[in-house]
Design a protein around this motif. Sequence first.
Motif, PDB file in Angstrom:
ATOM      1  N   GLU A  25       0.830  -1.204   0.000  1.00 30.94           N
ATOM      2  CA  GLU A  25       0.000   0.000   0.000  1.00 30.94           C
ATOM      3  C   GLU A  25       0.866   1.256   0.000  1.00 30.94           C
ATOM      4  O   GLU A  25       0.586   2.230  -0.721  1.00 30.94           O
ATOM      5  CB  GLU A  25      -0.916  -0.003   1.226  1.00 30.94           C
ATOM      6  N   ARG A  26       1.957   1.251   0.821  1.00 30.54           N
ATOM      7  CA  ARG A  26       2.872   2.400   0.835  1.00 30.54           C
ATOM      8  C   ARG A  26       3.524   2.612  -0.531  1.00 30.54           C
ATOM      9  O   ARG A  26       3.679   3.735  -0.992  1.00 30.54           O
ATOM     10  CB  ARG A  26       3.939   2.205   1.904  1.00 30.54           C
ATOM     11  N   HIS A  27       3.913   1.498  -1.152  1.00 31.99           N
ATOM     12  CA  HIS A  27       4.544   1.581  -2.477  1.00 31.99           C
ATOM     13  C   HIS A  27       3.561   2.150  -3.497  1.00 31.99           C
ATOM     14  O   HIS A  27       3.940   2.992  -4.338  1.00 31.99           O
ATOM     15  CB  HIS A  27       5.002   0.178  -2.903  1.00 31.99           C
ATOM     16  N   HIS A  28       2.302   1.700  -3.417  1.00 31.99           N
ATOM     17  CA  HIS A  28       1.276   2.195  -4.343  1.00 31.99           C
ATOM     18  C   HIS A  28       1.048   3.700  -4.139  1.00 31.99           C
ATOM     19  O   HIS A  28       0.934   4.469  -5.112  1.00 31.99           O
ATOM     20  CB  HIS A  28      -0.019   1.417  -4.122  1.00 31.99           C
ATOM     21  N   GLN A  29       0.986   4.117  -2.875  1.00 36.20           N
ATOM     22  CA  GLN A  29       0.790   5.544  -2.587  1.00 36.20           C
ATOM     23  C   GLN A  29       1.964   6.383  -3.092  1.00 36.20           C
ATOM     24  O   GLN A  29       1.783   7.485  -3.607  1.00 36.20           O
ATOM     25  CB  GLN A  29       0.603   5.743  -1.086  1.00 36.20           C
ATOM     26  N   ARG A  30       3.190   5.859  -2.939  1.00 35.32           N
ATOM     27  CA  ARG A  30       4.371   6.579  -3.415  1.00 35.32           C
ATOM     28  C   ARG A  30       4.343   6.727  -4.928  1.00 35.32           C
ATOM     29  O   ARG A  30       4.691   7.776  -5.477  1.00 35.32           O
ATOM     30  CB  ARG A  30       5.631   5.829  -2.982  1.00 35.32           C
ATOM     31  N   GLN A  31       3.905   5.648  -5.607  1.00 36.36           N
ATOM     32  CA  GLN A  31       3.806   5.703  -7.064  1.00 36.36           C
ATOM     33  C   GLN A  31       2.781   6.756  -7.503  1.00 36.36           C
ATOM     34  O   GLN A  31       3.005   7.491  -8.471  1.00 36.36           O
ATOM     35  CB  GLN A  31       3.405   4.327  -7.621  1.00 36.36           C
ATOM     36  N   GLN A  32       1.669   6.801  -6.764  1.00 34.02           N
ATOM     37  CA  GLN A  32       0.644   7.796  -7.089  1.00 34.02           C
ATOM     38  C   GLN A  32       1.178   9.214  -6.905  1.00 34.02           C
ATOM     39  O   GLN A  32       0.966  10.092  -7.746  1.00 34.02           O
ATOM     40  CB  GLN A  32      -0.592   7.583  -6.219  1.00 34.02           C
ATOM     41  N   LYS A  33       1.894   9.439  -5.781  1.00 35.26           N
ATOM     42  CA  LYS A  33       2.452  10.760  -5.526  1.00 35.26           C
ATOM     43  C   LYS A  33       3.490  11.139  -6.576  1.00 35.26           C
ATOM     44  O   LYS A  33       3.546  12.294  -7.036  1.00 35.26           O
ATOM     45  CB  LYS A  33       3.087  10.808  -4.133  1.00 35.26           C
ATOM     46  N   ASP A  34       4.330  10.179  -6.969  1.00 35.08           N
ATOM     47  CA  ASP A  34       5.341  10.448  -7.994  1.00 35.08           C
ATOM     48  C   ASP A  34       4.683  10.840  -9.307  1.00 35.08           C
ATOM     49  O   ASP A  34       5.152  11.755 -10.010  1.00 35.08           O
ATOM     50  CB  ASP A  34       6.228   9.213  -8.206  1.00 35.08           C
ATOM     51  N   ALA A  35       3.590  10.165  -9.647  1.00 37.41           N
ATOM     52  CA  ALA A  35       2.877  10.483 -10.882  1.00 37.41           C
ATOM     53  C   ALA A  35       2.275  11.886 -10.807  1.00 37.41           C
ATOM     54  O   ALA A  35       2.306  12.659 -11.791  1.00 37.41           O
ATOM     55  CB  ALA A  35       1.788   9.437 -11.138  1.00 37.41           C
ATOM     56  N   GLN A  36       1.751  12.238  -9.634  1.00 35.94           N
ATOM     57  CA  GLN A  36       1.177  13.581  -9.462  1.00 35.94           C
ATOM     58  C   GLN A  36       2.260  14.660  -9.542  1.00 35.94           C
ATOM     59  O   GLN A  36       2.056  15.721 -10.140  1.00 35.94           O
ATOM     60  CB  GLN A  36       0.448  13.652  -8.118  1.00 35.94           C
ATOM     61  N   ILE A  37       3.426  14.362  -8.937  1.00 35.22           N
ATOM     62  CA  ILE A  37       4.548  15.310  -8.993  1.00 35.22           C
ATOM     63  C   ILE A  37       4.974  15.545 -10.435  1.00 35.22           C
ATOM     64  O   ILE A  37       5.212  16.691 -10.860  1.00 35.22           O
ATOM     65  CB  ILE A  37       5.737  14.776  -8.163  1.00 35.22           C
ATOM     66  N   GLN A  38       5.069  14.447 -11.188  1.00 29.47           N
ATOM     67  CA  GLN A  38       5.488  14.581 -12.587  1.00 29.47           C
ATOM     68  C   GLN A  38       4.455  15.351 -13.420  1.00 29.47           C
ATOM     69  O   GLN A  38       4.812  16.091 -14.334  1.00 29.47           O
ATOM     70  CB  GLN A  38       5.761  13.195 -13.173  1.00 29.47           C
ATOM     71  N   GLN A  39       3.175  15.192 -13.074  1.00 32.47           N
ATOM     72  CA  GLN A  39       2.129  15.934 -13.780  1.00 32.47           C
ATOM     73  C   GLN A  39       2.220  17.425 -13.465  1.00 32.47           C
ATOM     74  O   GLN A  39       2.116  18.278 -14.364  1.00 32.47           O
ATOM     75  CB  GLN A  39       0.750  15.397 -13.395  1.00 32.47           C
ATOM     76  N   ILE A  40       2.455  17.752 -12.164  1.00 33.89           N
ATOM     77  CA  ILE A  40       2.615  19.150 -11.764  1.00 33.89           C
ATOM     78  C   ILE A  40       3.833  19.758 -12.459  1.00 33.89           C
ATOM     79  O   ILE A  40       3.792  20.902 -12.950  1.00 33.89           O
ATOM     80  CB  ILE A  40       2.760  19.264 -10.232  1.00 33.89           C
ATOM     81  N   ALA A  41       4.928  18.971 -12.496  1.00 33.22           N
ATOM     82  CA  ALA A  41       6.154  19.448 -13.143  1.00 33.22           C
ATOM     83  C   ALA A  41       5.914  19.702 -14.625  1.00 33.22           C
ATOM     84  O   ALA A  41       6.403  20.697 -15.182  1.00 33.22           O
ATOM     85  CB  ALA A  41       7.274  18.428 -12.949  1.00 33.22           C
ATOM     86  N   ALA A  42       5.167  18.803 -15.279  1.00 34.13           N
ATOM     87  CA  ALA A  42       4.873  18.981 -16.701  1.00 34.13           C
ATOM     88  C   ALA A  42       4.063  20.258 -16.932  1.00 34.13           C
ATOM     89  O   ALA A  42       4.302  20.999 -17.900  1.00 34.13           O
ATOM     90  CB  ALA A  42       4.123  17.760 -17.228  1.00 34.13           C
ATOM     91  N   ASP A  43       3.111  20.537 -16.044  1.00 30.78           N
ATOM     92  CA  ASP A  43       2.309  21.756 -16.169  1.00 30.78           C
ATOM     93  C   ASP A  43       3.188  23.003 -16.020  1.00 30.78           C
ATOM     94  O   ASP A  43       3.032  23.988 -16.761  1.00 30.78           O
ATOM     95  CB  ASP A  43       1.200  21.768 -15.108  1.00 30.78           C
ATOM     96  N   LYS A  44       4.125  22.944 -15.051  1.00 36.54           N
ATOM     97  CA  LYS A  44       5.007  24.102 -14.826  1.00 36.54           C
ATOM     98  C   LYS A  44       5.949  24.313 -16.019  1.00 36.54           C
ATOM     99  O   LYS A  44       6.226  25.450 -16.418  1.00 36.54           O
ATOM    100  CB  LYS A  44       5.810  23.907 -13.540  1.00 36.54           C
ATOM    101  N   ARG A  45       6.441  23.207 -16.598  1.00 36.60           N
ATOM    102  CA  ARG A  45       7.362  23.334 -17.739  1.00 36.60           C
ATOM    103  C   ARG A  45       6.630  23.834 -18.985  1.00 36.60           C
ATOM    104  O   ARG A  45       7.246  24.450 -19.862  1.00 36.60           O
ATOM    105  CB  ARG A  45       8.025  21.982 -18.040  1.00 36.60           C
ATOM    106  N   SER A  46       5.335  23.527 -19.055  1.00 36.70           N
ATOM    107  CA  SER A  46       4.574  24.016 -20.213  1.00 36.70           C
ATOM    108  C   SER A  46       4.509  25.538 -20.195  1.00 36.70           C
ATOM    109  O   SER A  46       4.389  26.185 -21.249  1.00 36.70           O
ATOM    110  CB  SER A  46       3.164  23.425 -20.219  1.00 36.70           C
ATOM    111  N   ARG A  47       4.597  26.117 -18.973  1.00 37.65           N
ATOM    112  CA  ARG A  47       4.585  27.574 -18.852  1.00 37.65           C
ATOM    113  C   ARG A  47       5.997  28.160 -18.857  1.00 37.65           C
ATOM    114  O   ARG A  47       6.194  29.303 -19.263  1.00 37.65           O
ATOM    115  CB  ARG A  47       3.860  27.982 -17.560  1.00 37.65           C
ATOM    116  N   ASN A  48       6.960  27.353 -18.416  1.00 37.59           N
ATOM    117  CA  ASN A  48       8.351  27.829 -18.396  1.00 37.59           C
ATOM    118  C   ASN A  48       9.271  26.638 -18.680  1.00 37.59           C
ATOM    119  O   ASN A  48       9.687  25.927 -17.764  1.00 37.59           O
ATOM    120  CB  ASN A  48       8.698  28.442 -17.034  1.00 37.59           C
TER     121      ASN A  48
END
Length: 207
Positions: free
Chosen positions: A144-167
């Motif tokens: 369960e911890r591993h699954h949650q970490r994977q979810q958070k990593d995916a969310q971080i990468q999505q946030i990063a992609a949004d920020k890079r789209s602007r800069n």
Amino acid sequence: MAKQKKIVGSGITAKEMTVHSGQDLAPALKRILGAISADITARGQYGMVSWKVVEQARSVSAGHDRDRVIEQSPQDYAFQIMKLDEVIKHSIEREDADEAARFAFQMGCLFTEALIKQDWEIHALRGKKNADSLALPAQQENQERHHQRQQKDAQIQQIAADKRSRNPHLTNSAIADQIASATELYGTERTIRKALIGTGPRARGKK
């Protein structure tokens, strides 16, 4: 102290032995060697070390039909030991030391197996069952911890992609610092930066 009881070994192999010292040592050694010599004379080398095992097998198998005993029951082991005893004695009569040694070793292994099964199998299986019952929740928690970490990593990468789209020139370190400053949901800046390794441009000397 000339004579005393002593526990030798530990765990399931621990056993109580009588040890001699001082003035008692020499007479005790003489008695022991005399008993061994008499045993060899009466039973032979093989009989000296095997007679207790064989007698115990006879006692356990008494009153039972060889063809009706349950496999790996005490009686089954007893009949196998008695059969090996006959084979070993025939080998000794033919002066085939190699064959006698091979079957004697087999009989010793069989006797040990019977003792372990009778004295320890129930406890070992119970212990394994308890260990498995404790290990399963821990395994599920880790998954369960591993699954949650994977979810958070995916969310971080999505946030990063949004920020890079602007800069497009934002580095991983810069993005990680922005995310960590905005919320504690995704961990520290270092943790977030690790999730971004391999994505986007890097600042020199930083990941």
